[in-house]
Design a protein around this motif. Sequence first.
Motif, PDB file in Angstrom:
ATOM      1  N   MET A   1      -6.457 -24.739  20.423  1.00  0.00           N
ATOM      2  CA  MET A   1      -7.464 -24.243  19.488  1.00  0.00           C
ATOM      3  C   MET A   1      -7.046 -22.872  18.971  1.00  0.00           C
ATOM      4  N   PRO A   2      -7.205 -22.585  17.669  1.00  0.00           N
ATOM      5  CA  PRO A   2      -6.865 -21.261  17.151  1.00  0.00           C
ATOM      6  C   PRO A   2      -7.670 -20.168  17.859  1.00  0.00           C
ATOM      7  N   GLN A   3      -7.059 -19.004  18.002  1.00  0.00           N
ATOM      8  CA  GLN A   3      -7.675 -17.893  18.734  1.00  0.00           C
ATOM      9  C   GLN A   3      -8.268 -16.863  17.768  1.00  0.00           C
ATOM     10  N   ILE A   4      -9.272 -16.170  18.224  1.00  0.00           N
ATOM     11  CA  ILE A   4      -9.814 -15.067  17.440  1.00  0.00           C
ATOM     12  C   ILE A   4      -8.871 -13.872  17.520  1.00  0.00           C
ATOM     13  N   SER A   5      -9.080 -12.905  16.648  1.00  0.00           N
ATOM     14  CA  SER A   5      -8.182 -11.751  16.564  1.00  0.00           C
ATOM     15  C   SER A   5      -8.337 -10.819  17.753  1.00  0.00           C
ATOM     16  N   GLU A   6      -7.305 -10.024  17.987  1.00  0.00           N
ATOM     17  CA  GLU A   6      -7.391  -9.000  19.036  1.00  0.00           C
ATOM     18  C   GLU A   6      -8.483  -7.990  18.702  1.00  0.00           C
ATOM     19  N   MET A   7      -8.612  -7.648  17.408  1.00  0.00           N
ATOM     20  CA  MET A   7      -9.676  -6.730  17.011  1.00  0.00           C
ATOM     21  C   MET A   7     -11.041  -7.317  17.343  1.00  0.00           C
ATOM     22  N   GLY A   8     -11.191  -8.608  17.070  1.00  0.00           N
ATOM     23  CA  GLY A   8     -12.457  -9.261  17.359  1.00  0.00           C
ATOM     24  C   GLY A   8     -12.792  -9.259  18.832  1.00  0.00           C
ATOM     25  N   LYS A   9     -11.757  -9.263  19.672  1.00  0.00           N
ATOM     26  CA  LYS A   9     -11.985  -9.262  21.119  1.00  0.00           C
ATOM     27  C   LYS A   9     -12.435  -7.898  21.631  1.00  0.00           C
ATOM     28  N   ILE A  10     -11.938  -6.831  21.006  1.00  0.00           N
ATOM     29  CA  ILE A  10     -12.215  -5.499  21.558  1.00  0.00           C
ATOM     30  C   ILE A  10     -13.359  -4.768  20.867  1.00  0.00           C
ATOM     31  N   ILE A  11     -13.753  -5.230  19.674  1.00  0.00           N
ATOM     32  CA  ILE A  11     -14.837  -4.522  19.000  1.00  0.00           C
ATOM     33  C   ILE A  11     -16.122  -4.703  19.803  1.00  0.00           C
ATOM     34  N   PRO A  12     -16.844  -3.623  20.078  1.00  0.00           N
ATOM     35  CA  PRO A  12     -18.019  -3.747  20.946  1.00  0.00           C
ATOM     36  C   PRO A  12     -19.234  -4.285  20.210  1.00  0.00           C
ATOM     37  N   ALA A  13     -20.081  -4.985  20.933  1.00  0.00           N
ATOM     38  CA  ALA A  13     -21.374  -5.384  20.394  1.00  0.00           C
ATOM     39  C   ALA A  13     -22.272  -4.158  20.305  1.00  0.00           C
ATOM     40  N   SER A  14     -23.156  -4.135  19.328  1.00  0.00           N
ATOM     41  CA  SER A  14     -24.046  -2.992  19.147  1.00  0.00           C
ATOM     42  C   SER A  14     -25.041  -2.896  20.295  1.00  0.00           C
ATOM     43  N   ALA A 124     -23.259   4.515  17.856  1.00  0.00           N
ATOM     44  CA  ALA A 124     -22.341   3.526  18.409  1.00  0.00           C
ATOM     45  C   ALA A 124     -21.406   2.922  17.373  1.00  0.00           C
ATOM     46  N   ASN A 125     -21.824   2.824  16.122  1.00  0.00           N
ATOM     47  CA  ASN A 125     -20.980   2.165  15.132  1.00  0.00           C
ATOM     48  C   ASN A 125     -19.691   2.918  14.838  1.00  0.00           C
ATOM     49  N   TYR A 126     -19.630   4.207  15.198  1.00  0.00           N
ATOM     50  CA  TYR A 126     -18.369   4.920  15.009  1.00  0.00           C
ATOM     51  C   TYR A 126     -17.255   4.290  15.848  1.00  0.00           C
ATOM     52  N   THR A 127     -17.601   3.787  17.013  1.00  0.00           N
ATOM     53  CA  THR A 127     -16.607   3.100  17.834  1.00  0.00           C
ATOM     54  C   THR A 127     -16.103   1.853  17.121  1.00  0.00           C
ATOM     55  N   ALA A 128     -17.036   1.104  16.540  1.00  0.00           N
ATOM     56  CA  ALA A 128     -16.646  -0.110  15.819  1.00  0.00           C
ATOM     57  C   ALA A 128     -15.753   0.214  14.622  1.00  0.00           C
ATOM     58  N   PHE A 129     -16.098   1.246  13.874  1.00  0.00           N
ATOM     59  CA  PHE A 129     -15.300   1.607  12.704  1.00  0.00           C
ATOM     60  C   PHE A 129     -13.913   2.100  13.117  1.00  0.00           C
ATOM     61  N   ALA A 130     -13.836   2.778  14.258  1.00  0.00           N
ATOM     62  CA  ALA A 130     -12.528   3.223  14.757  1.00  0.00           C
ATOM     63  C   ALA A 130     -11.668   2.021  15.126  1.00  0.00           C
ATOM     64  N   VAL A 131     -12.273   1.030  15.757  1.00  0.00           N
ATOM     65  CA  VAL A 131     -11.529  -0.187  16.085  1.00  0.00           C
ATOM     66  C   VAL A 131     -11.041  -0.877  14.812  1.00  0.00           C
ATOM     67  N   MET A 132     -11.909  -0.952  13.809  1.00  0.00           N
ATOM     68  CA  MET A 132     -11.567  -1.641  12.553  1.00  0.00           C
ATOM     69  C   MET A 132     -10.424  -0.956  11.813  1.00  0.00           C
TER      70      MET A 132
END
Length: 400
Positions: A1-14, A124-132
């Motif tokens: 099965m295709p895998q999700i991205s590494e970014m998708g794995k590490i981005i935190p939930a809000s 918290a979204n600053y963490t997400a934007f940094a990951v992105m």
Amino acid sequence: MPQISEMGKIIPASPIRKLVPYADQAKEKGIKVYHLNIGQPDIETPPIALEAVRNMKLSVIEYTPSGGNHTLKVKLAGYYQHLGINIHEEDILITTGGSEAILFAFMSTLNPGDEIIIPEPFYANYTAFAVMTGVKVKTVTSTIENNFALPPISEIEKLITPATKGIVIINPNNPTGYLYSKEELEELAKIIKKYDLYLYSDEVYRRYCYDGLKHFSVMNLPGIEQNVVLFDSMSKRYSECGIRVGAIITRNREILATALKFGMARLCPPALGQIAAEASLDTTDEYFENVYNEYIERRDFMVEALNKMPGVICPKPKGAFYSIVKLPVDDADRFAKWLLEDFSYNGQTVMVAPASGFYHTSGLGKNEVRIAYVLKISELKKAMETLAQALKEYPGAQQA
């Protein structure tokens, strides 16, 4: 099965939204949930904004310019000029909410692997934007014992490396409610100038500063005009979070020209939101006076109620409408979930945002939550009664 991205794995939930499914389940069981987790005020949106949308004369809702409507930018510049901040419409890029302003600014000024320094806890979204954007976050920690004041500038300077490209501040602070003073910002400006860094300043809550304290904008710091990038939003100022209209404001035209290219890629900010935002800028001082007094009443009631609960510590916020609150619990994430899954008091419960998601350093905020005092007093009273009872019944409660 295709895998999700590494970014998708590490981005935190809000931490603000991740427990929504549990809140929905509680509501399905007939339990009233008091939302203290999210900065969604129940204050009425200015009637002038609602009327502008109702009475718009458009026959077609077209794309707007990618950088936002010229009339909105002119009017927003006038708003800032009225505050004593000398900017012009050419210094403004309208974005889809403050979130897009942050993301566009990071993409325009930072490369993957660059570092930014942020006092924690932070939105918290600053963490997400940094990951992105592939940016590394480094933090200096402010503490509840010191009312979340800005840590010594020397502690910030210790973190600066050749990879450091900017410092982020949120003023007034979300999630702590701390208001940085002019003196603190002037000290920070020395570091910005010394190392030629960007200073990103989130001033979304500037309208709500309490106890006679005045907001000082980084736009008025001399000598670093080309280094400063300001984030703004209509959402909280005018209680219209859903219009999704924000702005990047900077005198650095190269940043704006770069950000505009990202703006072109997403086409344009919301057309209807800009109509509401432009009208909102005509909101009367009477509206703000009433809203200000309402938040003062809510803040004072909530802080007093919380500090009366055994083992609870709640500093008095100086601005915005949030506070980080220390609770006598073993794990705030577990407690927040328990509130929604296993607890009710008189058919009601409360939803809070675990504070661990607002810290970047692992392990911090474990027994803290962010509470937003965005409910009317009658509901806030019931929410505080419910929380007090929950702390008595929670299996993981700690001795005060």
